[in-house]
Design an enzyme around this catalytic site. Structure first.
Site, PDB file in Angstrom:
ATOM      1  N   TYR A   1     -13.908   0.140  19.027  1.00 55.79           N
ATOM      2  CA  TYR A   1     -13.690   0.745  17.706  1.00 55.79           C
ATOM      3  C   TYR A   1     -13.914  -0.270  16.575  1.00 55.79           C
ATOM      4  CZ  TYR A   1     -11.440   4.569  20.306  1.00 55.79           C
ATOM      5  OH  TYR A   1     -11.174   5.595  21.172  1.00 55.79           O
TER       6      TYR A   1
ATOM      7  N   ASP B   1     -10.657   5.409  35.317  1.00 60.26           N
ATOM      8  CA  ASP B   1     -10.870   6.773  35.821  1.00 60.26           C
ATOM      9  C   ASP B   1      -9.779   7.150  36.818  1.00 60.26           C
ATOM     10  OD1 ASP B   1     -12.083   4.673  37.151  1.00 60.26           O
ATOM     11  OD2 ASP B   1     -13.768   5.832  37.923  1.00 60.26           O
TER      12      ASP B   1
ATOM     13  N   ASP C   1      -6.300   4.733  23.754  1.00 62.12           N
ATOM     14  CA  ASP C   1      -6.350   5.893  22.860  1.00 62.12           C
ATOM     15  C   ASP C   1      -6.316   7.179  23.692  1.00 62.12           C
ATOM     16  OD1 ASP C   1      -6.746   7.530  20.700  1.00 62.12           O
ATOM     17  OD2 ASP C   1      -8.851   6.986  20.385  1.00 62.12           O
TER      18      ASP C   1
ATOM     19  N   ASP D   1      -2.701   9.707  24.823  1.00 62.14           N
ATOM     20  CA  ASP D   1      -2.612  11.140  24.528  1.00 62.14           C
ATOM     21  C   ASP D   1      -2.374  11.944  25.801  1.00 62.14           C
ATOM     22  OD1 ASP D   1      -2.874  10.794  21.857  1.00 62.14           O
ATOM     23  OD2 ASP D   1      -4.569  12.155  21.607  1.00 62.14           O
TER      24      ASP D   1
END
Ligand code: NAD
Length: 356
Positions: free
Chosen positions: A142, A223, A247, A251
């Site tokens: 990012y 994964d 990130d 969530d």
């Protein structure tokens, strides 16, 4: 103990939920003989209304001079149409940067009593679970160079992921420190079978682990971690990972706990000065109605005591009081289920104070 806390109530439900968290902190002061001095600061929409900017230099300096920052939430429809550089969220980015906060901690805790809110099967949930995602906040993909152009007549985009060993080491140290205050296990999540950044990540995390022989370290590919979070969330204590993986995984982890009104968070930097806030936003749909769930903010205040002030017993006391109130069946609207007693934001605060 005497400490200074910068208090940013913010917008929407922010002032309501922070109000309840301050009552809890006051009760802790009374019970354990501490003194906390509060300095109210404006940030977000309320600061735009008062000063024309989401965070003034004076407010940032005052936050820097404090021992910890307690934040409600910022933003709301009133400020949605303002140009990007004076939006309420800019205040958040500016304060995180100004305080040098590079580690974001999000506990994902499912209480047995709230099992119904969890989308996972009862046999997976068992007695509930309690993990903490530690996400690197200021590096990685990012913050690398982003470029869109054209090559051989084709549109092409490039995003660069970089980490240096210092960025990895400082957050790894934080993760091992936090694991010591919890169940003593760190799962470091990477993609070391493909990415060089992940290979360096893994090497540096293992170097740091040598300083923490009492903490168990395991590596997990991202994964696999995404699968394990829904297959067997109870296996995790502290999940340490880089910015983008964190990130996404944070969530996913918060989703399996059910309600946003229950999720605390903390951002830490190099020093003890951290910022503590509920994971949710300003909830404009219920703002000013005394309906918001204050638990995420109260648990954020508990994290503040634990991680900035090393007051573990006091933090445990708050966490246990919250659990007992849930056991007694008190619920705000967002976590309400059949057979429970619906309470307002301030009544939830009353019950938690009573338990303390
Ligand atoms: P939100 O989290 O504010 O609300 C989403 C839903 O969750 C709403 O139905 C809301 O009522 C509910 N909710 C959130 N917190 C709750 C609580 N404590 N108790 C009960 N219910 C709760 O997200 P949104 O609607 O996407 O955003 C609203 C505003 O908040 C926007 O302006 C956004 O930019 C801002 N925001 C701020 C932060 C922050 O301050 N860190 C984070 C996210 C969003």
């Amino acid at each position: 103990m005497e400490k200074n806390i910068a208090v940013i109530r913010g917008d929407g439900i922010g002032p309501e939920v922070v109000g309840q968290a301050l009552r809890v902190l006051d009760k802790i002061c009374e019970k354990y003989g501490h003194t906390f001095h509060y300095t109210d600061l404006l940030m977000g929409g309320c600061s735009i209304d008062a000063h024309g900017v989401p965070l003034t230099d004076e407010a940032l300096e005052a936050a820097k001079a404090s021992d910890a920052v307690l934040l409600g939430s910022v933003g709301g429809p009133k400020w949605d149409t303002l140009p990007g550089n004076i939006r309420p969220e800019k205040g958040l980015l500016a304060i995180r940067k100004g305080l040098g906060l590079f580690a974001n901690l999000r506990p994902a805790l499912l209480y047995k009593e709230l099992g119904e809110a969890c989308p996972l099967r009862a046999d997976i949930i068992g007695d509930g679970f309690d993990m903490l995602i530690m996400r690197e906040l200021t590096g990685g993909l990012y913050f690398g160079a982003h470029e869109t152009g054209e090559q051989d007549g084709l549109r092409k985009a490039t995003d660069i992921m970089t980490y240096d060993e210092n960025e990895i080491r400082r957050i790894a140290v934080r993760a091992f420190d936090v694991a010591r205050k919890r169940r003593g296990k760190v799962t470091s999540v990477d993609k070391a079978n493909v990415l060089d950044c992940s290979k360096l990540w893994r090497a540096v995390v293992h170097e740091v682990a040598e300083e923490y022989p009492d903490v168990q370290l395991e590596d997990m590919l991202v994964d696999n971690c995404a699968m394990q979070l829904v297959k067997d969330p109870k296996q995790f204590d502290v999940i340490l990972t880089e910015n983008m993986f964190g990130d996404i995984l944070s969530d996913e982890a918060s989703m399996v706990t059910g309600s946003i009104g229950m999720l605390a968070s903390a951002s830490l930097g190099e020093t003890k000065l951290g910022m503590y806030e509920p994971s949710g936003g300003s909830a404009p749909d219920i703002a000013g109605q005394n309906k918001a769930n204050p638990i995420a903010t109260i648990l954020s205040a508990s994290m503040l005591l634990r991680y900035s002030f090393d007051l573990d017993a006091e933090a445990d006391d708050i966490d246990a009081a919250v659990q007992r109130v849930l056991q007694r069946g008190y619920r705000t609207g967002d976590i309400m289920s059949e057979g429970c007693t619906l309470v307002s934001c301030s009544e939830m605060g009353d019950h938690i104070l009573e338990e303390l």
